[in-house]
Design a protein around this motif. Structure first.
Motif, PDB file in Angstrom:
ATOM      1  N   ASP B 132       0.874  -1.178   0.000  1.00  0.00           N
ATOM      2  CA  ASP B 132       0.000   0.000   0.000  1.00  0.00           C
ATOM      3  C   ASP B 132       0.905   1.220   0.000  1.00  0.00           C
ATOM      4  O   ASP B 132       1.835   1.309   0.799  1.00  0.00           O
ATOM      5  N   HIS B 134       0.709   4.207   0.976  1.00  0.00           N
ATOM      6  CA  HIS B 134       0.810   5.131   2.112  1.00  0.00           C
ATOM      7  C   HIS B 134       1.601   4.589   3.289  1.00  0.00           C
ATOM      8  O   HIS B 134       1.542   5.126   4.401  1.00  0.00           O
ATOM      9  N   CYS B 351      -6.018   6.859   6.720  1.00  0.00           N
ATOM     10  CA  CYS B 351      -4.728   6.759   7.408  1.00  0.00           C
ATOM     11  C   CYS B 351      -4.023   8.107   7.483  1.00  0.00           C
ATOM     12  O   CYS B 351      -3.019   8.250   8.157  1.00  0.00           O
ATOM     13  N   CYS B 411     -10.781   1.686   6.004  1.00  0.00           N
ATOM     14  CA  CYS B 411     -10.371   2.698   5.012  1.00  0.00           C
ATOM     15  C   CYS B 411     -11.571   3.514   4.540  1.00  0.00           C
ATOM     16  O   CYS B 411     -11.441   4.649   4.105  1.00  0.00           O
ATOM     17  N   CYS B 414     -12.085   6.504   1.768  1.00  0.00           N
ATOM     18  CA  CYS B 414     -10.815   6.942   1.194  1.00  0.00           C
ATOM     19  C   CYS B 414     -10.658   6.445  -0.231  1.00  0.00           C
ATOM     20  O   CYS B 414     -10.079   7.115  -1.059  1.00  0.00           O
TER      21      CYS B 414
HETATM   22  S1  SF4 Z   1      -7.041   4.775   4.318  1.00  0.00           S
HETATM   23 FE1  SF4 Z   1      -6.847   5.044   2.124  1.00  0.00          FE
HETATM   24  S2  SF4 Z   1      -4.721   5.502   1.732  1.00  0.00           S
HETATM   25 FE2  SF4 Z   1      -4.886   4.695   3.809  1.00  0.00          FE
HETATM   26  S3  SF4 Z   1      -4.442   2.514   3.627  1.00  0.00           S
HETATM   27 FE3  SF4 Z   1      -6.652   2.761   3.470  1.00  0.00          FE
HETATM   28  S4  SF4 Z   1      -7.065   2.989   1.284  1.00  0.00           S
HETATM   29 FE4  SF4 Z   1      -4.865   3.279   1.568  1.00  0.00          FE
END
Ligand code: SF4
Lengths: 211, 475
Positions: B132, B134, B351, B411, B414
């Motif tokens: 991922d 991020h 996140c 998540c 997002c």
């Molecule tokens: S919140 Fe969004 S950016 Fe963060 S891990 Fe989940 S999908 Fe990925």
């Protein structure tokens, strides 16, 4: 990944140019969670009669469905094989179906690299040679082709013989059955000793046991 | 004395297993975080090759991308077959390969980049990867953390290493006191706006300077999280007392004598005086304002007190096309004051901004107000532990009383991979990290904002300058 040196097999001819990855594996199958199991969806739109209610009746006239070709490990195709989307699923589908090699006059770049990562041998021959092999495999499904990776040759049981080019590092990886993981594992002894020492640095271990 | 080194170089060197000539270096990976979406093919690859997962003790899994956030019931019986299958596969894989899994209702469950730090799995000086992008979030602790693809996930599973070419280094220093109403989110949005979405491609960014030093760990994570939005391989911040205070007493933090020894080691993880970066950028904090995105990339930003920008005629043709396409997609006209943009939805989560401090900050704005009648707003805590903490502090009551939907961790909106999505054409003030076309659902329109700005927008029904907000005290 298995190491291949000499491959002898009957071959399935697909006498078409520009076979793209969307044809090799249509997008509705990319949501799957496996890297395996794509074989049954290989060339989906060509292989199955989509007008029947269950969408699964096989088209008898399509080469992959013919019993005579069952178990073939070599695909022969026209130029620019594997063009289009970058999906690695195309390589996964071909290997899952059982193909270990594709012979064609040329391949699309990204497919070429994806196929390599999955241990396939891609053989570039002249258009005339591909045409000849296509003709022989079409008229006689029992026609056997031999690819010798070490010697970089393609021969058949009717006296055909040609050589092909391959990048030395790629050849080395294929001959030794090395994928990226395999390449890293050439350094396994360094890794083992590094790791043993590194593990002592407890503050770098995720689940710390107090020293 | 040896040559001065950057923080990145120290961590890099400590993890070099071998650096063969004419080939990428082999980098050891301390922690591998796994979630349901990018792992199934990797586990399968291991099976096919008959390989073991080398270090289950360095691997931790959770479910976050696909899980519904509506209710515990919906999470336990997921209707979407594909999501359900993916989660089921992760359960089986973790069982087969001996990986610790924090499942849907486990007290540890949450967004993978939120639980790593809060459990104390993330530590200074580590190398951390996850399928991922991020993963850069964890760099806030002075770790080298980056996102990887599925083939690489398999590579790490099999070897606990990755072949890597050494990235270049880029120091971004922010100095001075943050003006009122300006948060970590505004800093990072400003940086991306300034250097562009490919501005840090090929670099590991170290954030430094007095402003960064003064930020909490939550704020530092928000900044490192969005490093990837500027194209960076990773973002890093040197660990200091704030880092140590955050980590002390966490579930997987060292304790007793081991703690002291660890802190001693972690304290070395600073860029040496005189170390050379490939690139440097200085930002004066006094110039920062609350920042929002107006377009369809995180670099399309402007100040909240400003207007939708006008086309720059000197820009390249491709950029001009981009600009016009973004305006059209967002249904905005150049010159429109940002604060006049009405919104339909508010999403506080992801996140980037779903940690306890983010929820406290937005609750302080919300307290005593009610969500505008034209707006539907939701708060999605980043983890079970954030949710529990917030409920203990009564934040959930503040949100619920104000008309917010208080949801289960994940998540969520997002990325539009679970049921939380925007309808086509809906406009959302969102604390997440990406405003791409369709990111929050087909036809969705996203304005990236800080948690306090999202809260204010929910109340007023339009993008709002939080600097003019009248906070109401608890009674
Ligand atoms: S919140 Fe969004 S950016 Fe963060 S891990 Fe989940 S999908 Fe990925």
């Amino acid at each position: 990944m298995i190491a291949i040196n000499v491959l002898t097999s009957t071959a399935i001819p697909l006498d078409m140019s520009n076979i793209d990855t969307d044809q090799i594996i249509p997008k509705q199958f990319l949501k799957r969670i496996e890297r395996t199991g794509y074989g049954e969806f290989l060339f989906y739109d060509w292989r199955y009669d989509l007008d029947t209610p269950d969408h699964v009746s096989e088209r008898k006239d399509f080469a992959l469905n013919k019993v005579e070709y069952k178990g073939s490990k070599i695909l022969i195709a026209g130029k620019n094989f594997g063009c289009g989307s970058s999906r690695e699923h195309a390589a996964w589908a071909l290997t899952d179906f059982g193909f270990l090699a594709v012979i064609a006059p040329s391949f699309a770049d990204i497919f070429f690299s994806n196929a390599g990562k999955n241990g396939m041998i891609l053989v570039r021959l002249s258009e005339a040679d591909v045409e000849l092999l296509t003709h022989r495999s079409t008229s006689n499904p029992a026609h056997k082709i031999t690819i010798n990776l070490e010697a970089q040759t393609v021969t058949d049981d009717q006296g055909f013989s040609a050589t092909f080019e391959i990048d030395p590092f790629r050849k080395y990886c294929l001959l030794n059955g090395l994928d990226d993981i395999g390449l890293t594992l050439r350094h396994e002894s360094e890794l083992d000793s590094y790791e043993a020492k590194h593990d002592e640095e407890f503050w770098l271990t995720p689940r710390v046991s107090a020293a | 004395m040896s040559t001065p080194k950057t923080l990145f170089e120290k961590v890099w060197q400590q993890h070099l297993v071998v650096a063969p000539a004419n080939e990428p270096s082999i980098l050891y990976i301390d922690l591998h975080l796994v979630h349901e979406v990018t792992s199934p093919q990797a586990f399968d690859g291991l099976r096919m090759a008959g390989r073991k997962l080398r270090r289950p003790d360095r691997t931790v899994a959770t479910v976050d991308h696909n899980v519904p956030t509506s209710s515990v019931q919906d999470r336990l019986h997921i209707l979407d077959q594909i999501s359900s299958r993916q989660i089921q596969a992760l359960r089986q894989n973790c069982k087969d390969f001996g990986v610790e899994l924090y499942d849907v209702q486990a007290p540890e469950q949450g967004i993978v980049h939120i639980i790593g730090p809060e459990l104390g799995l993330t530590k200074p000086g580590m190398t951390i990867v996850c399928g991922d992008s991020h993963t850069s979030t964890h760099g806030a602790f002075g770790a080298l953390a980056f996102g990887i693809g599925t083939s690489e996930v398999e590579h790490v599973m099999a070897t606990q290493t990755l072949p890597q070419d050494k990235p270049k280094t880029f120091r971004i220093s922010v100095d001075g006191a943050l003006p009122y109403g300006v948060t970590a989110k505004d800093i990072v949005l400003h940086i991306i706006g300034q250097i562009g979405t490919a501005g840090a491609t090929g670099y590991v960014v170290e954030y430094a300077g007095s402003t960064i030093r003064s930020l909490s760990m939550e704020g530092r994570m928000t900044i490192c999280n969005m490093s990837i939005e500027a194209g960076a391989r990773a973002g890093m911040i040197a660990p200091d007392q704030i880092t140590f205070d955050y980590l002390k007493g966490r579930r997987f933090s060292p304790a007793g004598d081991a703690w002291n020894l660890a802190v001693e080691q972690w304290s070395q993880l600073v860029t040496d005086e005189g170390a050379i970066f490939d690139r440097e950028l200085h930002i004066d904090a006094a110039t920062l304002t609350p920042t929002v995105t107006w377009g369809t990339s995180p670099g399309m930003v402007t100040g909240i007190d400003s207007t939708v920008p006008t086309l720059d005629p000197s820009a390249s043709e491709a950029d001009q096309n981009n600009f016009e396409r973004a305006l059209e997609y967002m249904a905005l006209e150049a010159g429109k004051p940002m604060q006049e943009i009405a919104i339909d939805r508010v999403f506080i989560g992801s996140c980037t901004n779903a940690r306890i401090e983010d929820l406290r900050a937005s609750a302080s704005v919300v307290r005593g107000y009610h969500v505008a009648t034209t707006v539907s707003a939701m708060v999605v805590p980043g983890s079970q532990s954030v949710k529990a903490q917030a409920e203990e502090e009564g934040l959930d009551i503040i949100f619920k009383t104000a008309g917010f939907d208080w949801r289960e961790p994940g998540c969520s909106m997002c990325l539009g991979m679970n049921p939380d999505i925007l309808a086509p054409g809906e406009r959302c003030a969102s604390t997440s990290n990406r405003n791409f076309e369709g990111r929050q659902g087909r036809g969705s329109r996203t304005h990236l904002v800080s948690p306090v700005m999202a809260a204010a927008a929910a109340i007023t029904g339009h993008l709002t300058d939080v600097r003019n907000w009248k906070f109401k005290e608890a009674n």
